[in-house]
Enzyme design. Structure first.
Site, PDB file in Angstrom:
ATOM      1  N   GLY A 174       8.755 -14.205   1.615  1.00 56.17           N
ATOM      2  CA  GLY A 174       9.340 -13.967   2.929  1.00 56.17           C
ATOM      3  C   GLY A 174      10.854 -14.039   2.930  1.00 56.17           C
ATOM      4  O   GLY A 174      11.435 -15.044   2.550  1.00 56.17           O
ATOM      5  N   ASP A 175      11.490 -12.924   3.307  1.00 60.90           N
ATOM      6  CA  ASP A 175      12.945 -12.841   3.485  1.00 60.90           C
ATOM      7  C   ASP A 175      13.727 -13.032   2.185  1.00 60.90           C
ATOM      8  O   ASP A 175      14.801 -13.630   2.174  1.00 60.90           O
ATOM      9  CB  ASP A 175      13.425 -13.858   4.530  1.00 60.90           C
ATOM     10  CG  ASP A 175      12.888 -13.555   5.923  1.00 60.90           C
ATOM     11  OD1 ASP A 175      12.278 -12.486   6.101  1.00 60.90           O
ATOM     12  OD2 ASP A 175      13.074 -14.386   6.824  1.00 60.90           O
ATOM     13  N   ALA A 233       0.829  -1.200   0.000  1.00 64.79           N
ATOM     14  CA  ALA A 233       0.000   0.000   0.000  1.00 64.79           C
ATOM     15  C   ALA A 233       0.867   1.255   0.000  1.00 64.79           C
ATOM     16  O   ALA A 233       1.812   1.375   0.777  1.00 64.79           O
ATOM     17  CB  ALA A 233      -0.916  -0.003   1.219  1.00 64.79           C
ATOM     18  N   GLY A 249       8.514  -8.577  -1.810  1.00 71.08           N
ATOM     19  CA  GLY A 249       7.879  -7.385  -1.265  1.00 71.08           C
ATOM     20  C   GLY A 249       8.904  -6.379  -0.797  1.00 71.08           C
ATOM     21  O   GLY A 249       9.511  -5.663  -1.594  1.00 71.08           O
ATOM     22  N   CYS A 252      -3.355 -10.278   5.195  1.00 77.10           N
ATOM     23  CA  CYS A 252      -3.194  -9.035   5.942  1.00 77.10           C
ATOM     24  C   CYS A 252      -3.318  -9.271   7.454  1.00 77.10           C
ATOM     25  O   CYS A 252      -4.324  -9.797   7.919  1.00 77.10           O
ATOM     26  CB  CYS A 252      -4.237  -8.017   5.509  1.00 77.10           C
ATOM     27  SG  CYS A 252      -4.106  -6.461   6.401  1.00 77.10           S
TER      28      CYS A 252
END
Length: 383
Positions: free
Chosen positions: A218-219, A31, A241, A114
């Site tokens: 993740g990571d 976001a 991300g 989320c």
């Protein structure tokens, strides 16, 4: 400084239904970050699937102007990919149809990851997969609505609410039965938020449990992390991300790594400055110069993380209002300064701390529920 060459073999493309992603890398929606300008910047670096900021199904169905403005796509996005969030199967189905029919969307991802309290305390986000029947209804309706358009539907989730209430294996089975083209797993629980270490073993376990493609999340801070995750888990692709915050060239490195090529040199501060300028330029083209520069300010600290640029320079860059201001400041940076190698492999963005997940009263007493409070559908980060 040149990185060591990789000996990784060429990796096959990611297949999502009839959609083929040459480099098996997906940009995770964040976001306020992954708008059209940022996605364009990343797409200029390497192939992948670039997903727009998460949009609520009610916002699409009810024609909310803010939600519809988020459906902005860059020229480099040959596949329009949208992450949709919702808690009602009917609204989800209607939203998917609108996205496919009216906006030319070619991929829909449904978010159930989320961990934000204002969402989970109403039963949404990462809390929803605990209600297995409802999860199945939502996924089935989304796939049904997308099928006439040949658009693949995927889902993203976490391991579960906490270590005592894991849901990812059930979610994988439900996604497969519903006809989803893939499932992405963030190897953390909602209770972890972004703290601690991602559990790649859970990704491997999910890969063994389902027949549809599994994406690991993740990571992944460097291209070598993506290769290691694929090797360790057998995942079909990765979701990136926070690792790309202030580092759009990560997608260049990922494309090279998955192609089995030698890894590229880390950028100097001058090269980073060029990416900063391009980022601001794209934001200005999309939003207007002043608003685009204001939007760019949040990215300054990420771009300069680890570099020697002083506090006065950082403050000035974080208060720009025009591209001319940015140009003048960037010219004063030491363009020959090498990349801070000490920053490689380190987490980026806020990690937070583990905390008890806010849930509706009695939420954990049953896996069944037919409807959830509409207030659970709130625009927030994809998790």
């Amino acid at each position: 400084m040149d990185a060591m060459p990789t000996t990784a073999p060429v990796r096959p493309p990611l297949r999502l239904g009839t959609l083929e992603v040459a480099t098996p890398v997906v940009l995770a929606p964040m976001a306020g970050v992954t708008n059209a300008a940022f996605r364009q910047l990343c797409a200029e670096q390497g192939a992948g699937l670039y997903v727009c900021e998460m949009i609520t199904s009610r916002g699409i169905v009810e024609g909310d102007p803010i939600s519809l403005r988020m459906l902005s796509f860059a020229e480099a996005e040959t596949v329009r990919s949208v992450q949709l969030y919702g808690i009602d199967p009917v609204y989800i189905g209607k939203a998917v149809q609108i996205l496919c029919e009216e906006h030319g969307v070619g991929h829909v991802d449904l978010n159930f990851g989320c961990p934000v309290p204002k969402v989970t305390r109403k039963g949404g986000g990462a809390a929803l997969p605990w209600k297995a029947t409802l999860l199945g209804e939502i996924l089935t309706e989304a796939v049904r609505a997308a099928s006439p358009y040949g658009v693949p539907v995927t889902m993203k989730t976490r391991k579960g609410i906490d270590d005592d209430h894991l849901t990812y294996l059930d979610a994988g089975r439900i996604a497969q039965d519903a006809g989803c083209a893939a499932i992405a797993l963030h190897g953390r629980t909602a209770a972890q938020h972004y703290s601690g270490q991602a559990d790649w073993d859970a990704i491997a376990t999910l890969k063994q449990a389902v027949d549809i493609p599994v994406l690991g999340n993740g990571d992944i801070w460097e291209a070598s992390d993506a290769l290691a995750m694929i090797e360790q888990t057998g995942a079909d692709g990765v979701v990136v991300g926070r690792g790309c915050l202030g580092r759009p060239w990560l997608f260049r490195d990922l494309a090279a790594a998955f192609a089995g090529e030698q890894e590229t040199a880390m950028p100097s501060l001058g090269e980073v400055a060029a990416w900063m300028r391009r980022h601001a330029e794209l934001l200005a083209a999309d939003m207007g110069e002043e608003r685009g520069c204001i939007e760019f300010r949040k990215h300054v600290a990420w771009y300069l993380k680890g570099f020697r640029a002083g506090g006065q320079m950082r403050h000035a860059l974080a208060t720009i209002s025009s591209l001319a201001d940015l140009d003048a400041l960037l010219a004063d940076l030491d363009h020959n300064e090498p990349y801070p190698i000490g920053e490689l492999g380190k987490p980026r963005g806020r990690q937070g701390n583990p905390k008890r997940v806010a849930l509706p009263d009695g939420w954990l007493t049953s896996r069944e529920v037919s409807r959830i409070d509409a207030a659970a559908e709130d625009a927030t980060s994809g998790g």
